[in-house]
Design a protein around this motif. Structure first.
Motif, short mmCIF file in Angstrom:
data_model
loop_
_atom_site.label_atom_id
_atom_site.label_comp_id
_atom_site.label_asym_id
_atom_site.label_seq_id
_atom_site.Cartn_x
_atom_site.Cartn_y
_atom_site.Cartn_z
N ILE A 97 0.83 -1.20 0.00
CA ILE A 97 0.00 0.00 0.00
C ILE A 97 0.87 1.24 0.00
CG2 ILE A 97 -1.93 -1.18 1.13
CD1 ILE A 97 -1.11 0.13 3.76
N GLU A 101 -2.04 5.58 2.72
CA GLU A 101 -2.97 4.54 3.17
C GLU A 101 -2.48 3.90 4.46
OE1 GLU A 101 -2.61 2.43 -0.47
OE2 GLU A 101 -4.54 3.11 -1.24
N GLY A 122 -8.40 -0.27 -1.93
CA GLY A 122 -8.89 0.65 -0.92
C GLY A 122 -9.50 -0.10 0.26
#
Length: 130
Positions: A97, A101, A122
């Motif tokens: 990631i 994030e 996500g």
């Protein structure tokens, strides 16, 4: 008779061969890693985009220090961020990631994970009213 050139030095004969072998090995490694990366990218592209309930189990970083030879031997550092998600089935998957994030996730967060193959798309944290 004797394979070693009597008028030359043994090192002048063996070092270029050794350097050539190392060069070929490095090229093979680069090709194999590139083919693996393309295969993984293609597999991700063929995978469906999924949204499933998940829990953030662990977070980790991998730090690489790159040293440059030169006048002051300065280098740079790169950090790669990972998160491990656990699904309702108990299965776990680790995703690479971004740093943003990584900073927004905390271990124990519960929500909906969006992913495609090994690609993290996500995470939407659930807001629980307790």
């Amino acid at each position: 008779m004797n394979d070693i050139n009597p008028s030359g030095d043994f090192m002048f004969n063996i070092v270029p061969l050794f350097i050539g072998i190392i060069f070929v090995i490095m090229i093979i490694i680069i090709i194999v890693r590139s083919v693996g990366a393309v295969k993984q990218w293609n597999k991700n592209e063929q995978s469906p985009k999924l949204t499933v309930p998940a829990v953030v189990k662990t977070k980790r970083t991998k730090v690489n220090r790159h040293i440059h030879s030169g006048e002051n031997n300065m280098g740079h550092v790169t950090t790669t961020y990972f998160v491990t998600m656990e699904f309702d089935s108990g299965d776990r998957s680790e995703f690479k990631i971004s740093g943003k994030e990584f900073g927004q996730l905390a271990e124990g967060d519960v929500g909906m994970l969006h992913f495609q193959g090994t690609r993290f798309l996500g995470f939407a944290r659930s807001i629980e009213n307790t």
